[in-house]
Motif scaffolding. Sequence first.
Motif, short mmCIF file in Angstrom:
data_model
loop_
_atom_site.label_atom_id
_atom_site.label_comp_id
_atom_site.label_asym_id
_atom_site.label_seq_id
_atom_site.Cartn_x
_atom_site.Cartn_y
_atom_site.Cartn_z
N UNK A 104 4.14 0.15 -1.89
CA UNK A 104 3.07 0.89 -1.41
C UNK A 104 1.70 0.39 -1.75
N UNK A 105 0.80 0.21 -0.75
CA UNK A 105 -0.56 -0.37 -1.29
C UNK A 105 -1.39 0.17 -0.19
N UNK A 106 -2.69 0.10 -0.33
CA UNK A 106 -3.63 0.29 0.64
C UNK A 106 -4.85 -0.78 1.08
N UNK A 107 -4.28 -2.13 0.36
CA UNK A 107 -5.04 -3.27 0.91
C UNK A 107 -4.81 -3.86 2.07
N UNK A 108 -5.64 -4.01 3.15
CA UNK A 108 -5.22 -4.45 4.32
C UNK A 108 -4.57 -6.03 4.31
N UNK A 109 -5.09 -6.75 3.34
CA UNK A 109 -4.30 -8.22 3.06
C UNK A 109 -2.97 -8.18 2.51
N UNK A 110 -2.92 -7.13 1.84
CA UNK A 110 -1.33 -6.80 1.53
C UNK A 110 -0.45 -6.47 2.85
#
Length: 267
Positions: A104-110
Amino acid sequence: MTAQRETSPVDLTTAHPARMYDFYLGGKDHLPADRTAAGLVVAASPDVPRVARANRAFMTRAARFLAGECGIRQFLDVGTGIPTSPNLHEVVQNVDPAARVVYTDNDPVVLVHARALLTSTVQGRTAYLDADLRDPGLILDAAELRDTLDFHRPIALFLVAVLHFLTDDDEPHALVRRLLDGLPSGSYLIVSHATGDLAPPGVGDIVDTYATTAAPLVLRGLADVCRFFEGTEVLDPGVVRLPLWRPDEPPKDTETIWGYAGVGRKP
């Protein structure tokens, strides 16, 4: 479903902690703004790359321990960051190929690199959830999570080097409690966190640099880090410096590692 929400464009001009962390680890997924900010951090404390590696090594040891000695087969990694081998699923599926992991992440790069997180074994399964730690209800109710993990069995919740990017206004202890409350009995909480207790003289410059990035760095003392484990049974050796948590071999130069780590079990 969170995967349906519009993904924010990547800001090429503002440094991001996830890309800076990739820089510290010797990765390639960073931009000029990230390298500039990371360079200032390393200039203030040349040991920062060692701290990053110690954090990554803790994650690997904790995952291997939980899969190998505790029999955990389900893992939720919140604040995943840019994929760096070995990823969590690679560690636990090496113990049991049938292990399941949700990132789970909210970073567009991830999100751009999420495919690297989905290379599961045939027997196991991985999924990626685009969501924010500040909305634990959205994480716990997400179809990606419920379709991948069995909430009748224990789950290991990894919050590795992410909570120090939440301010006190975000109420991070309450967020962790809400996530843990949503997991079955016998689940585990895994936390690592930067601290001012052990920080070098240049830590003020480091905090100032992170204040110019996409997320501030909030250093917390031992008591505040221990608070994240309230309601759990903290495993030996307790909440300790990163290299001191069940090391594979006697650690060296631990005084330069300014981060705490611990693992707790939900009764």
